[in-house]
Motif scaffolding. Structure first.
Motif, PDB file in Angstrom:
ATOM      1  N   UNK A  91      78.361  27.497  59.141  1.00 32.69           N
ATOM      2  CA  UNK A  91      76.916  27.459  58.814  1.00 32.69           C
ATOM      3  C   UNK A  91      76.033  27.547  60.058  1.00 32.69           C
ATOM      4  N   UNK A  92      76.406  26.808  61.100  1.00 32.78           N
ATOM      5  CA  UNK A  92      75.528  26.673  62.267  1.00 32.78           C
ATOM      6  C   UNK A  92      75.621  27.866  63.207  1.00 32.78           C
ATOM      7  N   UNK A  93      76.753  28.556  63.169  1.00 30.55           N
ATOM      8  CA  UNK A  93      76.983  29.648  64.115  1.00 30.55           C
ATOM      9  C   UNK A  93      76.642  31.023  63.542  1.00 30.55           C
ATOM     10  N   UNK A  94      76.374  31.107  62.219  1.00 29.30           N
ATOM     11  CA  UNK A  94      76.146  32.416  61.584  1.00 29.30           C
ATOM     12  C   UNK A  94      75.019  33.189  62.267  1.00 29.30           C
ATOM     13  N   UNK A  95      73.854  32.581  62.387  1.00 29.99           N
ATOM     14  CA  UNK A  95      72.708  33.316  62.935  1.00 29.99           C
ATOM     15  C   UNK A  95      72.844  33.586  64.436  1.00 29.99           C
ATOM     16  N   UNK A  96      73.226  32.596  65.250  1.00 30.73           N
ATOM     17  CA  UNK A  96      73.381  32.908  66.687  1.00 30.73           C
ATOM     18  C   UNK A  96      74.402  34.013  66.950  1.00 30.73           C
ATOM     19  N   UNK A  97      75.514  34.017  66.230  1.00 31.53           N
ATOM     20  CA  UNK A  97      76.516  35.068  66.438  1.00 31.53           C
ATOM     21  C   UNK A  97      75.941  36.434  66.094  1.00 31.53           C
ATOM     22  N   UNK A  98      75.263  36.524  64.953  1.00 33.16           N
ATOM     23  CA  UNK A  98      74.777  37.840  64.537  1.00 33.16           C
ATOM     24  C   UNK A  98      73.578  38.293  65.376  1.00 33.16           C
ATOM     25  N   UNK A  99      72.733  37.344  65.776  1.00 33.53           N
ATOM     26  CA  UNK A  99      71.614  37.713  66.643  1.00 33.53           C
ATOM     27  C   UNK A  99      72.157  38.235  67.967  1.00 33.53           C
ATOM     28  N   UNK A 100      73.134  37.508  68.483  1.00 33.95           N
ATOM     29  CA  UNK A 100      73.659  37.833  69.804  1.00 33.95           C
ATOM     30  C   UNK A 100      74.413  39.165  69.796  1.00 33.95           C
ATOM     31  N   UNK A 101      75.416  39.251  68.933  1.00 35.98           N
ATOM     32  CA  UNK A 101      76.289  40.435  68.935  1.00 35.98           C
ATOM     33  C   UNK A 101      75.724  41.584  68.099  1.00 35.98           C
ATOM     34  N   UNK A 102      74.784  41.285  67.226  1.00 35.87           N
ATOM     35  CA  UNK A 102      74.147  42.330  66.434  1.00 35.87           C
ATOM     36  C   UNK A 102      72.889  42.840  67.124  1.00 35.87           C
ATOM     37  N   UNK A 103      71.880  41.960  67.256  1.00 38.92           N
ATOM     38  CA  UNK A 103      70.577  42.402  67.772  1.00 38.92           C
ATOM     39  C   UNK A 103      70.628  42.623  69.283  1.00 38.92           C
ATOM     40  N   UNK A 104      71.047  41.603  70.021  1.00 38.46           N
ATOM     41  CA  UNK A 104      70.985  41.717  71.486  1.00 38.46           C
ATOM     42  C   UNK A 104      71.997  42.723  72.024  1.00 38.46           C
ATOM     43  N   UNK A 105      73.089  42.903  71.303  1.00 36.63           N
ATOM     44  CA  UNK A 105      74.075  43.908  71.738  1.00 36.63           C
ATOM     45  C   UNK A 105      73.709  45.314  71.255  1.00 36.63           C
ATOM     46  N   UNK A 106      72.603  45.436  70.514  1.00 36.15           N
ATOM     47  CA  UNK A 106      72.108  46.753  70.140  1.00 36.15           C
ATOM     48  C   UNK A 106      72.799  47.383  68.934  1.00 36.15           C
ATOM     49  N   UNK A 107      73.510  46.574  68.143  1.00 33.48           N
ATOM     50  CA  UNK A 107      74.191  47.164  66.975  1.00 33.48           C
ATOM     51  C   UNK A 107      73.263  47.271  65.766  1.00 33.48           C
ATOM     52  N   UNK A 108      72.387  46.288  65.599  1.00 30.35           N
ATOM     53  CA  UNK A 108      71.385  46.344  64.523  1.00 30.35           C
ATOM     54  C   UNK A 108      70.054  45.916  65.120  1.00 30.35           C
ATOM     55  N   UNK A 109      68.955  46.327  64.463  1.00 26.96           N
ATOM     56  CA  UNK A 109      67.678  45.871  65.009  1.00 26.96           C
ATOM     57  C   UNK A 109      67.285  44.552  64.357  1.00 26.96           C
TER      58      UNK A 109
END
Ligand code: DUC
Ligand code: ZN
Ligand code: ZN
Length: 483
Positions: free
Chosen positions: A353-371
């Motif tokens: 529950x607690x790691x869902x958003x930080x993981x996706x923000x980090x590896x998705x948004x900041x890594x440039x995979x999704x906006x």
């Protein structure tokens, strides 16, 4: 601004770099009575002022697939209840959770809901709704209990195609789907072929292969692919929209893609474990792989990539945690049958529950995979829409609840279980670095997490009655599976 006097807001968030599912822009957010009442430039002060300059502000996460204090039938016990689960959610930027009220076979669904309310009462620090797990769709459930519950704000149902204590046969699933369609509920389907899993498990046990890694071999991709296809067919027969939960890889994705091509309203969910964990984690030395036993199991790197592609190309509707926390070193948890228990007796599920958003923000948004707009769709807006909570939840708009996350994206942080706020004794993401974490989380205008401290209060969280989802009410033959 005519008519708004000084200090007319309880709280003003200044210079917020607001990201919704559609837009990104900078403005102040005025909050009163727990609701967003103004968005604009140079708003008057509130009694509290939070400066968000340089920081993204997103809607609070809606985690539409969590298991909290859910009763089990094997003697295991979940590590999190509504107190610790919602605390953990808030610290990770989630402000709404939707756990499951579980009907046991032979028991009343209505009673299951009443009992689940007792488990939640006074404990939640963020808002919550309930999905219904239907494991015994008898006449009373289909004709009486479900219609009444749907009318009263329980507008989503989960059915299982596997797990002996919960699984339905095809005819029963059609009955539930038809009922959901008529009365206006969304149906979530756990798609794995139970008989294939049973046969493969027997064969592995007969060969003496009981280590955690054989969990993955007992539930290969093909059993998920077959059940996904069948779930789609059952939905087509009953003309009902469905959401396939926790999709783990390419073959199931292909089935959903095929269904979409036929114009069927088939929605899809995936979870961080299918992006960040793999079969290698199930193969850790000794019993440690049990920490990552969940169903469907984490797959290989190629499947992880297929899931990322599905996030990028619109195939997935939502990303949920499927938080199902069992302690590792615990006779009520993963070691229910000892430190060498066979894979098929290990309680299924992982905390997340607690790691869902930080993981996706980090590896998705900041890594440039999704906006960032896609991030908001996947983690908040689309879940609110799918389950009848939009626009109260899932967006930043005048009239919406002031459920907000102000992000810190400047500092790298290593995930350590001792720094998380769930009650589970491990995280499967131990040691992984993320570059985003909520700096501040607000639940209906109240700061529940700031600067590394939990400020929430048990009992602040309210039960949410869900509307009939718009995607269900619209005719399924004309509905599209994008929202
Ligand atoms: N699988 C489920 O279907 N539910 C809970 C946890 C899991 O692994
Ligand atoms: Zn499931
Ligand atoms: Zn689940």
């Amino acid at each position: 601004m005519t008519g708004i006097s000084q200090h007319s807001f309880d709280t003003v968030i200044r210079n917020a770099h607001i990201a919704t599912a559609a837009d990104t822009y900078t403005a102040d957010i005025g909050i009163s009575g727990g609701v967003i009442v103004a968005i604009g430039r140079d708003l008057f002060d509130g009694r509290e002022v939070i400066d968000a300059r340089g920081r993204f502000v997103t809607p609070g996460g809606v985690d539409a697939h969590v298991h909290l204090d859910q009763p089990t039938s094997d003697g295991s016990k979940m590590a999190d209840d509504f107190l610790t689960g919602t605390r953990s959610a808030a610290c990770g930027g989630t402000t709404t959770v939707i756990p499951f009220a579980l009907q046991f076979k032979g028991c009343s669904l209505r009673t299951a809901v009443e009992e689940y309310h007792v488990r939640a009462a006074g404990k939640a620090s963020i808002d919550y709704a309930f999905h219904l797990i239907v494991s015994d769709p008898n006449e009373a459930v289909l004709k009486d209990e479900l219609p009444e519950l749907i009318a009263n704000g329980y507008t989503s149902i989960k059915v299982y195609m596997t797990y002996d204590d919960m699984k339905l046969d095809d005819r029963q699933i059609i009955d539930v789907l038809a009922c959901a369609r008529i009365h206006g509920a969304m149906t979530m389907i756990h798609a794995e072929n139970s008989d294939c899993i049973g046969w493969l498990t027997e064969r592995l046990l007969a060969a003496g292969l009981t280590a955690p890694k054989y969990h993955g071999e007992s539930r290969p991709m093909m059993v998920e692919r077959e059940a996904t296809h069948r779930a789609i067919a059952l939905a087509e027969v009953s003309e009902a929209p469905i959401l396939i939960v926790h999709v783990s890889g390419r073959e199931a994705i292909e089935q959903i893609h095929w269904a979409r091509g036929r114009g069927l309203p088939v929605f899809a969910e995936t979870c961080p474990q299918y992006l960040f964990l793999s079969e290698d984690d199930l193969s850790l030395d000794g019993f440690a792989g049990a920490k990552c036993i969940c169903s469907p199991p984490p797959r290989d790197k190629a499947n992880q990539q297929a899931v990322w592609t599905g996030l990028q190309n619109g195939l997935f509707t939502i990303v949920s945690s499927d938080h199902a926390p069992f302690n590792y070193d615990d006779p009520n948890g993963k070691m229910l049958h000892g430190a060498n228990g066979s894979f098929h007796q290990v309680p299924n599920g992982i905390p997340g529950l607690e790691t869902r958003l930080p993981l996706l923000f980090s590896e998705g948004v900041l890594a440039g995979r999704i906006d960032i707009n896609r991030f908001v769709q996947l983690t908040s807006t689309n879940a609110a829409k799918l389950y009848g909570l939009y626009p109260r939840k899932g967006t930043i708009a005048v009239g919406s609840d002031a459920d907000l996350v102000i992000w810190d994206t400047g500092n790298a942080r290593t995930i350590r279980n001792e720094e998380l706020h769930h009650a589970a004794d491990y995280t499967p993401y131990e040691g992984r670095e993320v570059r985003a974490w909520p700096a501040i989380t607000l639940s209906r205008g109240t700061v529940v997490w700031a600067d590394g401290e939990f400020y929430g209060r048990a009992g602040h969280g309210q039960f949410l009655r869900c509307e009939r989802p718009a995607v269900v009410i619209s005719h399924p033959k004309t509905a599209v599976a994008t929202i």
